[in-house]
Design an enzyme around this catalytic site. Structure first.
Site, PDB file in Angstrom:
ATOM      1  N   SER A 125     -78.971  -8.854  52.827  1.00 50.55           N
ATOM      2  CA  SER A 125     -77.549  -9.652  52.473  1.00 50.55           C
ATOM      3  C   SER A 125     -76.463  -8.316  52.366  1.00 50.55           C
ATOM      4  O   SER A 125     -77.021  -7.461  51.967  1.00 50.55           O
ATOM      5  CB  SER A 125     -77.777 -10.258  51.312  1.00 50.55           C
ATOM      6  N   TYR A 137     -81.406 -10.856  42.646  1.00 53.36           N
ATOM      7  CA  TYR A 137     -81.435 -11.022  44.047  1.00 53.36           C
ATOM      8  C   TYR A 137     -80.845  -9.956  45.011  1.00 53.36           C
ATOM      9  O   TYR A 137     -81.498  -9.768  46.076  1.00 53.36           O
ATOM     10  CB  TYR A 137     -80.479 -12.463  44.191  1.00 53.36           C
TER      11      TYR A 137
END
Ligand SMILES: NC(=O)c1ccc[n+]([C@@H]2O[C@H](COP(=O)([O-])OP(=O)(O)OC[C@H]3O[C@@H](n4cnc5c(N)ncnc54)[C@H](OP(=O)(O)O)[C@@H]3O)[C@@H](O)[C@H]2O)c1
Length: 256
Positions: free
Chosen positions: A147, A161
């Protein structure tokens, strides 16, 4: 887009492919002649598109589900995969999500463990379990979804995360060196802000519009923007000299 026989006789595993980016990646591998184990997510019975059900009925796809936030979920999925494939040419570790926004001060141990188990531990467990089958393929490729937040730190409430995605990016670089003697290449795709169900859950419309305006290409990304990078990184004929890299797909949202 790619040659329809690019992945003929190739066994491909894509996790988190019941929707979003993974679903488009699975579709494009099927369109290129691969046999695909499609991990459709946590539960069976989601509304799946016709092309997947057709591929399943033609035995070009096997649909499996497993909860990677549960202890042993990834190991069970690996066991089911190995019952079907004796070699794995391509492993795409894509399943993942934020699970929620968890402020640092109130984050519970259970929340921390669920985020890490899904986004980080499952990648390690699945890779380890499938390694013999990846080695058996000769010239295999692993492509992991990370990401943009692995580089930027993400937004408030997404610290664990974001850090788990940074873990996967670094783990992939280490594996690229370690597995090169086995002919296995390891790379990552790093999406920016991609319009999938992910943001329906964790971002407001206003926040998304603000993000859109900040992106040089002036639009959010789509699953279709991301999927070709996975096929490119998986195909030895296209990327045989590329390993240990992270491909950023973000419309210029982060340029460094
Ligand atoms: N969309 C973005 O802007 C963006 C940006 C950067 C990175 N990413 C990453 O890209 C990947 C795909 O995300 P997406 O945008 O396509 O999101 P999505 O549409 O929400 O799809 C996520 C996939 O992961 C699966 N998954 C979620 N929790 C799971 C669990 N506990 N066990 C097993 N599978 C689980 C989902 O299955 P269920 O249907 O069961 O939930 C689904 O198939 C993820 O790793 C995400 O972190 C996305």
């Amino acid at each position: 887009m790619f040659h329809p026989r690019l992945f003929e006789n190739r066994n491909v595993v894509v996790t988190g492919a019941g929707r979003g980016i993974g679903l488009e990646v699975a579709r494009q591998f099927l369109d290129c002649g691969a046999k695909v184990i499609v991990h459709t997510g946590r539960k069976p019975g989601r509304d799946l598109p016709d092309f997947l059900l057709t591929a399943e009925s033609e035995r070009r796809a096997l649909l499996l589900n497993a909860d990677f936030s549960a202890v042993g979920g990834a190991a069970q999925f690996a066991e089911d995969t190995l019952a079907f494939f004796d070699k794995v040419d391509v492993l795409v570790n894509n399943a993942g999500t934020m699970l929620g926004r968890f402020p640092a001060a109130t984050l519970t141990d259970a929340e921390y463990e669920a985020v890490v188990r899904l986004n980080q531990t499952s990648v390690v467990a699945l890779t380890r379990a499938l390694l013999p089958a990846l080695k058996a393929a000769g010239g295999a490729a692993i492509v992991n979804t990370v990401s943009i937040s692995a580089l930027t730190g993400g937004s408030p409430g997404s610290s664990i995360y974001s850090a788990s995605k940074a873990f996967v990016a670094t783990y992939s670089k280490a594996l690229a060196r370690e597995l090169a003697p086995d002919g296995i290449r390891v790379n990552c795709v790093s999406p920016g802000t991609i319009e999938t169900d992910f943001h329906e859950r964790y971002s407001s419309r206003e926040k998304l519009e603000q993000t859109r305006k900040s992106i040089p290409l002036q639009r959010l990304g789509t699953a279709e923007d991301c999927a070709p990078a996975y096929l490119f990184l998986a195909a030895p004929s296209l990327s045989g000299y590329i390993t240990g890299q992270v491909v950023e797909i973000n419309g210029g949202q982060l340029i460094c």
